[in-house]
Design a protein around this motif. Structure first.
Motif, PDB file in Angstrom:
ATOM      1  N   MET A   1      -7.594  -2.607  10.337  1.00  0.00           N
ATOM      2  CA  MET A   1      -7.202  -1.299   9.844  1.00  0.00           C
ATOM      3  C   MET A   1      -5.840  -1.415   9.166  1.00  0.00           C
ATOM      4  O   MET A   1      -4.942  -2.059   9.672  1.00  0.00           O
ATOM      5  CB  MET A   1      -7.127  -0.311  11.005  1.00  0.00           C
ATOM      6  CG  MET A   1      -6.850   1.086  10.559  1.00  0.00           C
ATOM      7  SD  MET A   1      -7.064   2.209  11.951  1.00  0.00           S
ATOM      8  CE  MET A   1      -5.633   3.193  11.746  1.00  0.00           C
ATOM      9  N   ARG A   2      -5.696  -0.741   8.017  1.00  0.00           N
ATOM     10  CA  ARG A   2      -4.433  -0.766   7.287  1.00  0.00           C
ATOM     11  C   ARG A   2      -3.379   0.041   8.021  1.00  0.00           C
ATOM     12  O   ARG A   2      -3.686   0.962   8.765  1.00  0.00           O
ATOM     13  CB  ARG A   2      -4.628  -0.191   5.890  1.00  0.00           C
ATOM     14  CG  ARG A   2      -5.434  -1.129   4.991  1.00  0.00           C
ATOM     15  CD  ARG A   2      -5.636  -0.540   3.647  1.00  0.00           C
ATOM     16  NE  ARG A   2      -4.410  -0.671   2.856  1.00  0.00           N
ATOM     17  CZ  ARG A   2      -4.324  -0.358   1.583  1.00  0.00           C
ATOM     18  NH1 ARG A   2      -5.377   0.099   0.949  1.00  0.00           N
ATOM     19  NH2 ARG A   2      -3.202  -0.497   0.929  1.00  0.00           N
ATOM     20  N   ASP A   3      -2.125  -0.307   7.780  1.00  0.00           N
ATOM     21  CA  ASP A   3      -1.039   0.452   8.387  1.00  0.00           C
ATOM     22  C   ASP A   3      -0.931   1.841   7.753  1.00  0.00           C
ATOM     23  O   ASP A   3      -1.705   2.201   6.883  1.00  0.00           O
ATOM     24  CB  ASP A   3       0.280  -0.326   8.278  1.00  0.00           C
ATOM     25  CG  ASP A   3       0.597  -0.731   6.856  1.00  0.00           C
ATOM     26  OD1 ASP A   3       0.337   0.065   5.945  1.00  0.00           O
ATOM     27  OD2 ASP A   3       1.099  -1.852   6.652  1.00  0.00           O
ATOM     28  N   SER A   4       0.034   2.607   8.169  1.00  0.00           N
ATOM     29  CA  SER A   4       0.129   3.994   7.731  1.00  0.00           C
ATOM     30  C   SER A   4       0.932   4.203   6.442  1.00  0.00           C
ATOM     31  O   SER A   4       1.201   5.334   6.080  1.00  0.00           O
ATOM     32  CB  SER A   4       0.740   4.829   8.849  1.00  0.00           C
ATOM     33  OG  SER A   4       2.023   4.336   9.175  1.00  0.00           O
ATOM     34  N   TYR A   5       1.289   3.137   5.741  1.00  0.00           N
ATOM     35  CA  TYR A   5       2.016   3.269   4.480  1.00  0.00           C
ATOM     36  C   TYR A   5       1.072   3.635   3.344  1.00  0.00           C
ATOM     37  O   TYR A   5      -0.122   3.326   3.389  1.00  0.00           O
ATOM     38  CB  TYR A   5       2.747   1.964   4.128  1.00  0.00           C
ATOM     39  CG  TYR A   5       3.836   1.621   5.107  1.00  0.00           C
ATOM     40  CD1 TYR A   5       5.089   2.213   5.009  1.00  0.00           C
ATOM     41  CD2 TYR A   5       3.599   0.713   6.128  1.00  0.00           C
ATOM     42  CE1 TYR A   5       6.092   1.901   5.909  1.00  0.00           C
ATOM     43  CE2 TYR A   5       4.590   0.391   7.037  1.00  0.00           C
ATOM     44  CZ  TYR A   5       5.832   0.989   6.924  1.00  0.00           C
ATOM     45  OH  TYR A   5       6.810   0.693   7.810  1.00  0.00           O
ATOM     46  N   PHE A   6       1.608   4.270   2.309  1.00  0.00           N
ATOM     47  CA  PHE A   6       0.826   4.555   1.113  1.00  0.00           C
ATOM     48  C   PHE A   6       0.874   3.365   0.172  1.00  0.00           C
ATOM     49  O   PHE A   6       1.908   2.714   0.034  1.00  0.00           O
ATOM     50  CB  PHE A   6       1.379   5.788   0.372  1.00  0.00           C
ATOM     51  CG  PHE A   6       1.016   7.078   1.023  1.00  0.00           C
ATOM     52  CD1 PHE A   6      -0.251   7.627   0.850  1.00  0.00           C
ATOM     53  CD2 PHE A   6       1.929   7.757   1.800  1.00  0.00           C
ATOM     54  CE1 PHE A   6      -0.594   8.822   1.445  1.00  0.00           C
ATOM     55  CE2 PHE A   6       1.610   8.954   2.405  1.00  0.00           C
ATOM     56  CZ  PHE A   6       0.337   9.491   2.227  1.00  0.00           C
ATOM     57  N   TYR A   7      -0.252   3.116  -0.488  1.00  0.00           N
ATOM     58  CA  TYR A   7      -0.370   2.042  -1.467  1.00  0.00           C
ATOM     59  C   TYR A   7      -0.854   2.646  -2.778  1.00  0.00           C
ATOM     60  O   TYR A   7      -1.388   3.768  -2.786  1.00  0.00           O
ATOM     61  CB  TYR A   7      -1.324   0.965  -0.957  1.00  0.00           C
ATOM     62  CG  TYR A   7      -0.780   0.281   0.281  1.00  0.00           C
ATOM     63  CD1 TYR A   7       0.103  -0.790   0.156  1.00  0.00           C
ATOM     64  CD2 TYR A   7      -1.102   0.721   1.552  1.00  0.00           C
ATOM     65  CE1 TYR A   7       0.631  -1.410   1.282  1.00  0.00           C
ATOM     66  CE2 TYR A   7      -0.578   0.110   2.679  1.00  0.00           C
ATOM     67  CZ  TYR A   7       0.294  -0.947   2.528  1.00  0.00           C
ATOM     68  OH  TYR A   7       0.828  -1.553   3.643  1.00  0.00           O
ATOM     69  N   PRO A   8      -0.679   1.957  -3.906  1.00  0.00           N
ATOM     70  CA  PRO A   8      -1.022   2.528  -5.211  1.00  0.00           C
ATOM     71  C   PRO A   8      -2.428   3.111  -5.310  1.00  0.00           C
ATOM     72  O   PRO A   8      -2.633   4.124  -5.967  1.00  0.00           O
ATOM     73  CB  PRO A   8      -0.844   1.345  -6.173  1.00  0.00           C
ATOM     74  CG  PRO A   8       0.196   0.507  -5.520  1.00  0.00           C
ATOM     75  CD  PRO A   8      -0.078   0.628  -4.037  1.00  0.00           C
ATOM     76  N   SER A   9      -3.388   2.532  -4.675  1.00  0.00           N
ATOM     77  CA  SER A   9      -4.768   3.036  -4.783  1.00  0.00           C
ATOM     78  C   SER A   9      -5.043   4.238  -3.878  1.00  0.00           C
ATOM     79  O   SER A   9      -6.096   4.854  -3.980  1.00  0.00           O
ATOM     80  CB  SER A   9      -5.750   1.913  -4.461  1.00  0.00           C
ATOM     81  OG  SER A   9      -5.570   1.493  -3.116  1.00  0.00           O
ATOM     82  N   ASP A  10      -4.129   4.590  -3.017  1.00  0.00           N
ATOM     83  CA  ASP A  10      -4.366   5.659  -2.040  1.00  0.00           C
ATOM     84  C   ASP A  10      -4.413   7.063  -2.637  1.00  0.00           C
ATOM     85  O   ASP A  10      -4.919   7.980  -2.007  1.00  0.00           O
ATOM     86  CB  ASP A  10      -3.302   5.623  -0.938  1.00  0.00           C
ATOM     87  CG  ASP A  10      -3.467   4.426  -0.022  1.00  0.00           C
ATOM     88  OD1 ASP A  10      -4.589   3.890   0.048  1.00  0.00           O
ATOM     89  OD2 ASP A  10      -2.473   4.029   0.613  1.00  0.00           O
ATOM     90  N   HIS A  11      -3.861   7.250  -3.828  1.00  0.00           N
ATOM     91  CA  HIS A  11      -3.838   8.588  -4.421  1.00  0.00           C
ATOM     92  C   HIS A  11      -5.232   9.156  -4.635  1.00  0.00           C
ATOM     93  O   HIS A  11      -5.423  10.360  -4.652  1.00  0.00           O
ATOM     94  CB  HIS A  11      -3.078   8.588  -5.754  1.00  0.00           C
ATOM     95  CG  HIS A  11      -3.800   7.871  -6.841  1.00  0.00           C
ATOM     96  ND1 HIS A  11      -4.746   8.486  -7.624  1.00  0.00           N
ATOM     97  CD2 HIS A  11      -3.736   6.589  -7.271  1.00  0.00           C
ATOM     98  CE1 HIS A  11      -5.234   7.616  -8.485  1.00  0.00           C
ATOM     99  NE2 HIS A  11      -4.629   6.453  -8.286  1.00  0.00           N
TER     100      HIS A  11
END
Length: 124
Positions: free
Chosen positions: A1-11
C-alpha cells in the motif's frame, strides 16, 4: 500500500467543486453561511449537467433538480437546516424555485452571482 503522500497521478482520483470568489469577496454576499456557499457551488455544478441533458424551460433557461432530501443527505443535516439553506439562497437572489405540482420535484433556477458576465453580453 502506498503511503499517504500525494503524487502527480493522484489528481485523477478527485472531483472538485469550484467556489466563486465573489461569494466571499463581494459585499452583497458578506455573511452568507459557508453551507450556503457550498450548496450554491454544488448547484452550479449541476447546471452544467442540466445543459448536457437539455433541461431547459420554454424560455431556454437552464434548471436543475436538487431536493431537500438530497441536501439533507449531502450536508448530514435536519430538514429545517436544508430548507433554511435553500431559502437563504433564494432570498439573496442566487436561486429561484418554481413549483411543478403535486408529487413533482421543484425546478430550481441557479442564478448568476454578482460579477458574473452575462453570456448574452460576451463577444465571440
Amino acid at each position: 500500500m502506498r503511503d499517504s503522500y500525494f503524487y502527480p497521478s493522484d489528481h485523477e482520483a478527485f472531483e472538485f467543486i469550484m467556489v466563486p470568489k465573489a461569494l466571499y469577496e463581494d459585499a452583497h454576499y458578506k455573511g452568507l453561511p459557508s453551507g450556503c456557499v457550498i450548496l450554491y457551488s454544488l448547484m452550479l455544478n449541476r447546471v452544467s449537467l442540466s445543459q448536457q441533458n437539455n433541461w431547459f424551460d420554454e424560455q431556454l433557461r437552464v434548471y436543475i433538480f436538487f431536493t431537500i432530501a438530497e441536501i439533507m443527505k449531502i450536508f448530514s443535516c435536519a430538514r429545517e437546516k436544508a430548507v433554511t439553506m435553500l431559502e437563504t439562497l433564494q432570498l439573496i437572489g442566487l436561486v429561484e424555485k418554481k413549483r411543478q405540482g403535486l408529487g413533482k420535484p421543484n425546478r430550481l433556477y441557479v442564478k448568476k452571482f454578482k460579477g458574473c458576465v452575462p453570456s448574452h453580453s460576451r463577444r465571440a
